[in-house]
Enzyme design. Sequence first.
Site, mmCIF file in Angstrom:
data_model
loop_
_atom_site.group_PDB
_atom_site.id
_atom_site.type_symbol
_atom_site.label_atom_id
_atom_site.label_comp_id
_atom_site.label_asym_id
_atom_site.label_seq_id
_atom_site.Cartn_x
_atom_site.Cartn_y
_atom_site.Cartn_z
ATOM 1 N N ARG A 166 12.491 30.445 11.883
ATOM 2 C CA ARG A 166 11.356 31.939 12.033
ATOM 3 C C ARG A 166 10.026 31.218 12.535
ATOM 4 O O ARG A 166 9.547 32.326 13.158
ATOM 5 C CB ARG A 166 11.192 31.934 10.173
ATOM 6 N N ILE A 190 5.758 40.325 10.612
ATOM 7 C CA ILE A 190 6.558 39.633 10.600
ATOM 8 C C ILE A 190 6.950 39.635 9.016
ATOM 9 O O ILE A 190 6.091 39.295 8.201
ATOM 10 C CB ILE A 190 7.665 38.183 11.125
ATOM 11 N N SER A 191 8.311 40.364 8.491
ATOM 12 C CA SER A 191 8.698 40.351 7.086
ATOM 13 C C SER A 191 8.574 39.352 6.396
ATOM 14 O O SER A 191 8.636 38.334 6.702
ATOM 15 C CB SER A 191 9.730 41.611 6.209
ATOM 16 N N ALA A 192 8.441 39.490 5.017
ATOM 17 C CA ALA A 192 8.680 37.866 4.576
ATOM 18 C C ALA A 192 9.797 37.682 4.065
ATOM 19 O O ALA A 192 10.826 38.537 4.610
ATOM 20 C CB ALA A 192 7.838 38.322 2.580
ATOM 21 N N PRO A 193 9.951 36.200 4.746
ATOM 22 C CA PRO A 193 11.749 35.379 4.552
ATOM 23 C C PRO A 193 12.756 36.124 3.081
ATOM 24 O O PRO A 193 14.344 36.744 3.604
ATOM 25 C CB PRO A 193 11.670 33.887 4.157
#
Length: 419
Positions: A119, A145-148
């Site tokens: 990431r 960027i979205s949460a993992p």
Amino acid sequence: RLHLHSTSQQKDQSTGSSFETHSFSERPMPQGKYSVPSSLLRVTVRSLSAGHRAAPGLSGARSAPIVHSDSISPDLLVAASLGHNTRPAASQHDLAQELRRRTLIKHPTTFQVFSWLDRAAFLPADSRASSYEDRPVPIGSGAVISAPSSHARLLDLAADFVSERSATQAGTEANGMRVLDVGSGSGYLTAGLTLVCHARGVNTSAVGVDVHPALVSASRASIRAAGIDMMSRAALVGDIIRGEWAQRLLSPGPGLRMIAADALSPTELAQQEPFDLIVCGGAADAPPPALLALLRRGGRMVLALGEGPVQRLALVDRRPAADGDTDGEGWVDGLRITLLESAAYARLTAASDAGDGLAASGPGETDLAIVQAELQQWQARFKESQGRKPSRADMQGDARAASLLSAFRQLSRDVRSQK
């Protein structure tokens, strides 16, 4: 880990109640030294009253602690007062293991891809310290960027779909699949979808589409950087399979493309061939007609349906051609919608409605809205599993929620300072 520095007992003259103050430091004190450390955590524990419960993580505690701090990290505060370790993962592999431990990664293919697709390569240089925290991170152009854990869930759903297709449709490997990532942003999910399909032995053509040309350009560079990193790590350990994955990211062409366009426009993607799988990083009241027009028979769309905190993640399947067009058995107008868990996503917005594809807002306001949506999603999942609304202590005691709260507070301050 905290080290006890001192303990004192005192009495509140106005109420007559007694309390203890425990002082902790992040480093042990040298033997024979009694100077006050530069970084102290003070926990005040009052006498037990009716209905109070002992605080977890504090031996001999008689009620919930009141926490004060001098120059100590918020993560350590949460860990000390609630008995949880909220420190972020140290590497991409550690992050993947943590998400699997929390059952946020369920499919073995997702775990393999997540462990190798770093990431950090998809974040701006000044944000890479947050690479392995389970929370959204701003990436510019009013996007995050979205949460993992959100990416992991979508990759799990993609892996499930590929498995279903491979089991029911002969020749899937040879004929390949076309995948569309709507609102591709950083490019992480597009790259992940490509690798998940490839790891399942399916020849894939993936397209990431975003309305922001700057993000599309940055995502191409990020995917290449991730491929170089993966190639070097694969060569170091002699992993031929991961080396092939890296080639998928490094080889430009029809296998993986990032384009700047408005996916909700009925014309901008009209020349594209239909897609087998469409993944949307946003929510809508109903499946958007422009995207349904791009969905092949027998294909699937993944998106959030609903408005505000009552959204549900959904699978929208288009009936296979061999089944004809007769409704029944869950099919309506050739579509079948399966509702999954509660979700909270930013709204899908056509570029023609918002100028740049996002709701009009000042700098940082879009980031704030998305982080708030992530918090609502966490709250909805907690309520679904526990049967009650989460308390502040519940949120501070969860690593992801605590990180989201920290991001929400910081973004709120930034937005207020701009007004």
